[in-house]
Design a protein around this motif. Sequence first.
Motif, PDB file in Angstrom:
ATOM      1  N   GLN A 109       0.527  -0.868   0.012  1.00  0.00           N
ATOM      2  CA  GLN A 109       0.197  -0.418   0.079  1.00  0.00           C
ATOM      3  C   GLN A 109       0.905   0.790   0.001  1.00  0.00           C
ATOM      4  O   GLN A 109       0.777   2.362   0.553  1.00  0.00           O
ATOM      5  CB  GLN A 109      -1.033  -0.155   1.181  1.00  0.00           C
ATOM      6  N   ARG A 159       0.743   3.224  -2.252  1.00  0.00           N
ATOM      7  CA  ARG A 159       0.415   5.130  -1.897  1.00  0.00           C
ATOM      8  C   ARG A 159      -0.413   5.438  -0.838  1.00  0.00           C
ATOM      9  O   ARG A 159      -0.722   6.900  -1.602  1.00  0.00           O
ATOM     10  CB  ARG A 159      -1.114   4.480  -3.389  1.00  0.00           C
ATOM     11  N   SER A 160      -0.575   5.094  -0.062  1.00  0.00           N
ATOM     12  CA  SER A 160      -1.207   5.308   1.279  1.00  0.00           C
ATOM     13  C   SER A 160       0.269   6.052   1.911  1.00  0.00           C
ATOM     14  O   SER A 160      -0.360   6.820   2.947  1.00  0.00           O
ATOM     15  CB  SER A 160      -1.409   4.407   2.187  1.00  0.00           C
ATOM     16  N   THR A 165       2.636   3.055   7.673  1.00  0.00           N
ATOM     17  CA  THR A 165       1.195   3.729   7.742  1.00  0.00           C
ATOM     18  C   THR A 165       0.283   3.158   8.666  1.00  0.00           C
ATOM     19  O   THR A 165       1.134   2.213   9.536  1.00  0.00           O
ATOM     20  CB  THR A 165       0.490   2.935   6.427  1.00  0.00           C
ATOM     21  N   ASP A 198      -7.246  -0.904  -7.055  1.00  0.00           N
ATOM     22  CA  ASP A 198      -7.273  -0.798  -6.123  1.00  0.00           C
ATOM     23  C   ASP A 198      -7.897  -2.196  -5.319  1.00  0.00           C
ATOM     24  O   ASP A 198      -7.965  -2.025  -3.946  1.00  0.00           O
ATOM     25  CB  ASP A 198      -8.622  -0.397  -6.042  1.00  0.00           C
TER      26      ASP A 198
END
Length: 253
Positions: free
Chosen positions: A148, A150-151, A159, A238
């Motif tokens: 993840q 993109r987080s 994160t 996604d």
Amino acid sequence: MIDQTRLWDAQAAAEYDTPGEGMFAPEVLGPTVATLAELAAGGPALELAIGTGRVAVPLREAGVEVTGIELSPAMIARLREKADAERIPVVQGDMATARAGEGFALAYLVFNTIANLLTQEEQVACFRSAARQLAPGGCFVIELWVPQLRSLAPGHGGTVEVSEPGRLLVDTYDTLAQQVVSHHLRFDPAVDGARGARIARTPHRYVWPAELDLMAQLAGFTLEARWADWDRTEFTADSRSHVSVYRLPTMDR
């Protein structure tokens, strides 16, 4: 080099099982077992990193012969409380190198476990070891999360993955080394301050689906299917996880 047996010790094994909840919930285990049983197609299965038998025990109850490989003696001991060695044989050893036999119809690695191998070389060796133990036409199934990245906020290396009463899960990333460390913080929310808090850390090497596919090719596999989950939901850009099915060629190819 990290000693994985110290990570998966008696305390971890004792706390691993959460009957009826989390990854032990029927809605999680049901589709997992049903899909694996279908892919085994009546043949024997090999679970790499079998752990306490979360998947192996219900899969054996579904009629599939299961053999396991497991590094942690504490995890094996926990499994033995549920099934003896005759019902579910287990070889103690590293999932990247240990051998449990040949001619399996199915080999599988669930719940992100291939990421416990902390180098690309070890992960490739795991694919090759699975290939050597499968029969021609056999398949190797891997369940793994999608990194993840993109987080990650600009300038931040971590994160928050879980924030709930009594539990925090924070992942910190080293994007150059392709490493992530999961920090599991558990505490009594009724206790003021940090008293009673307990933290555990588990390191992983994250792998993108495309890199995983290349590892499979190096071991002689081809990608047969990829879903977002065990319910066979379509995998998209996604999706936060995937279940990938790799197949060896048959003898006549």
